[in-house]
Enzyme design. Structure first.
Site, short mmCIF file in Angstrom:
data_model
loop_
_atom_site.label_atom_id
_atom_site.label_comp_id
_atom_site.label_asym_id
_atom_site.label_seq_id
_atom_site.Cartn_x
_atom_site.Cartn_y
_atom_site.Cartn_z
N GLU A 95 0.85 -1.21 0.00
CA GLU A 95 0.00 0.00 0.00
C GLU A 95 0.87 1.25 0.00
OE1 GLU A 95 -3.26 -0.15 2.87
OE2 GLU A 95 -4.15 -1.85 1.83
N GLU A 122 -4.83 -8.71 -0.52
CA GLU A 122 -5.61 -8.44 0.69
C GLU A 122 -7.07 -8.32 0.28
OE1 GLU A 122 -4.36 -5.35 3.44
OE2 GLU A 122 -2.25 -5.80 3.01
O1 AHR Z 1 -5.15 -6.03 6.83
C1 AHR Z 1 -5.09 -4.87 7.58
C2 AHR Z 1 -4.43 -3.73 6.84
O2 AHR Z 1 -5.21 -3.36 5.75
C3 AHR Z 1 -3.08 -3.98 6.24
O3 AHR Z 1 -2.05 -3.84 7.14
C4 AHR Z 1 -2.99 -2.93 5.18
O4 AHR Z 1 -2.18 -3.31 4.10
C5 AHR Z 1 -4.43 -2.69 4.78
O5 AHR Z 1 -4.75 -1.37 4.77
#
Ligand code: AHR
Length: 521
Positions: free
Chosen positions: A203, A326
């Site tokens: 991110e 994710e």
């Molecule tokens: O999964 C929780 C968080 O969500 C992670 O650390 C981040 O990459 C995303 O914003």
């Protein structure tokens, strides 16, 4: 009682609408027709789309996986026996570690050497709690070996250097007499480890450095240059990409990066409200949040499609994969819990969310070659929840377990004629389907009944193959937010289901609010 409107819609092919007309709708039950194109096999479904994500966050690692050798909780060298056994049974193909946002604050040297000498840091991103570094590279790699999974390491771009990243890779993978390889040996590991995937940051548009994609693209080129590994052991290198509906990161990365980039990551979290500040609760929600959650999760289909279009244009040879590294549900913090630990209960609704995501990933199997649910234990849409010595499997765990036959299977397109399930302004198909031929040659069909109140009678027609029947398992429960607790861990668990032959079709009766996987014979 809220009036729900059901309209029959035409054949849908992989999420898009084809023109065929509809039939009448039975009261109290919906009728669905599915055609499985066994005569038109598609790409292989990469097992890695059933990947997981385990971050140093809340009780994800500490308490969830690692309790330490001195714990009274039954463990093997510090790893919880119950959690390891459950994860082994899940055939987890790949685990991403150590973050997330944590990765861009993580310095790998803090997590090697004698545990009692490791520095204590503060996990500034997640709850401001001490990070003892007890669980470091050796502990993670051993964990991966214990559950039999591949590893996906997230490197630190936000606050680390190319040198630090290069050294970590050398430490993990070198079989030479270098000082770093010898340091690994001195720390108890003679044989180098395989690193299968390496992420250059996380991110980077946000917690990973608040960068512009153009700036990050240059950094990617620089950092990736130094991610070295022994011949034949180079990991797939993953660029940190965008999120939600965005395509800009894929556009910029595929334009500015010409080498070293095997995949671009993408993140999408499902919230009931679609509003980050007030997401909605994990339990006790109204039907309007049942349907909105399912509708919001299905949006990932269009988000992947629009990124695929850019990839197809800029990378027509298909060298760059798209990793949804994710995904999952993210609810409002539970009252009384540290909001920074992202602990949430997990209900039948989450299991449907998981299954719908699997179906979408299957349909995009050509580009989507990895997906990692967030997260593995005690965090967000977890497989497992723990409380001291107690552990429970969540409905999401059962969804992952039921879909194991799809790992490495060959995708088969499907066409579906289904009514819609609507509430207020939100409409979703009543039933969603996926199909594949597994590695043993059997036809597997995954079905989700999104309607929380009506059974669906699904007739399956198979083009290009014969079937005399089908059997498998269904996951459903008495309420939309049914969930497993430490006191009642069997509230949501799979049960047998079968399909009967009717003429040249197979007929399955799907209970309301359910998912099922059946194997044809
Ligand atoms: O999964 C929780 C968080 O969500 C992670 O650390 C981040 O990459 C995303 O914003």
């Amino acid at each position: 009682m809220t009036r729900r409107v059901h309209r029959l819609i035409s054949w849908m092919v992989c999420g898009s609408f084809a023109a065929l007309s509809t039939g009448a709708l039975a009261q109290g039950n919906v009728e669905v027709a599915v055609k499985i194109r066994a005569d038109q096999p598609g790409p292989v479904i990469n097992p890695n789309i059933y990947g997981q994500f385990a971050e140093h966050l809340g009780a994800g690692i500490y308490e969830g996986v690692w309790v330490g050798e001195k714990s009274s909780i039954p463990n093997t060298h510090g790893y919880r026996n119950d959690v390891i056994a459950a994860l082994k049974a899940l055939k987890v193909p790949v685990v991403r570690w150590p973050g997330g946002c944590f990765a861009d604050e993580y310095h790998w040297r803090d997590g090697i050497g004698p545990r009692e000498k490791r520095p204590v840091k503060i996990n500034t991103h997640w709850g401001g709690v001490p990070e003892t570094n007890e669980f470091g590279t050796h502990e993670f790699m051993t964990f991966a070996e214990m559950i039999g999974t591949k590893v996906y390491i997230s490197g630190n771009v936000g606050s680390g250097s190319p040198q630090e990243m290069a050294d970590w890779m050398e430490y993990m993978t070198s079989d030479t007499v270098s000082t770093l390889a010898n340091e690994r040996r001195k720390n108890g590991r003679d044989k180098p480890w395989d690193v299968h995937f390496f992420g250059i940051g996380n991110e980077t548009w946000g917690c990973g450095g608040n960068m512009r994609p153009e700036y990050y693209a240059d950094l990617f080129r620089q950092y990736a240059t130094y991610v070295k590994a022994p011949r034949g052991k180079r990991p797939k290198i993953v660029a940190s990409g965008g999120h939600d509906a965005g395509t800009k990161w894929v556009e910029v990365l595929t334009t500015m990066v010409q080498r070293d980039m095997d995949a671009i990551s993408h993140h999408y979290y499902t919230t009931p409200s679609g509003v980050w500040e007030n997401k909605g609760n994990s339990l006790g929600f109204p039907e309007s949040e049942w349907i909105s959650t399912l509708a919001n999760t299905l949006k990932i289909d269009e988000y992947i499609t629009s990124n695929e279009k850019v990839l197809d244009q800029n990378d027509p040879q298909g060298k760059v994969a798209f990793y949804v590294d994710e995904w999952g549900t993210w609810y409002s913090p539970e009252p009384g819990r540290e909001p920074g630990f992202l602990y949430q209960q997990n209900s039948l609704r989450d299991a449907l969310v998981a299954a719908l995501n699997f179906h979408v990933f299957h349909a995009h199997a050509k580009r989507v070659q990895m997906a990692n649910i967030a997260q593995m234990v005690n965090v967000l849409q977890a497989m497992i929840l723990t409380d001291g010595p107690r552990m429970t499997l969540t409905p999401t765990y059962h969804a992952f377990e039921m879909y194991i036959p799809f790992q490495g299977a060959t995708y088969l397109p499907t066409e579906i004629r289904t009514p819609q399930y609507s509430l207020g302004q939100v409409t979703v198909p009543s039933v969603n389907v996926t199909a594949a031929r597994d590695t043993a040659g059997k036809l597997q069909v995954g079905l989700v009944n999104l309607d929380p109140k009506r059974e669906a009678t699904v007739s399956l027609e198979i083009a290009g193959a014969k079937a005399s029947g089908a059997s498998g398992r269904v996951l459903t429960a008495a309420s939309m937010d049914a969930h497993n607790t430490f006191e009642a861990p069997q509230t949501v668990k799979p049960a047998p289901i079968s399909a009967k032959r009717s003429g040249d079709k197979l007929v399955v009766r799907l209970p309301p609010r359910s998912l099922a996987v059946v194997e044809l014979r």
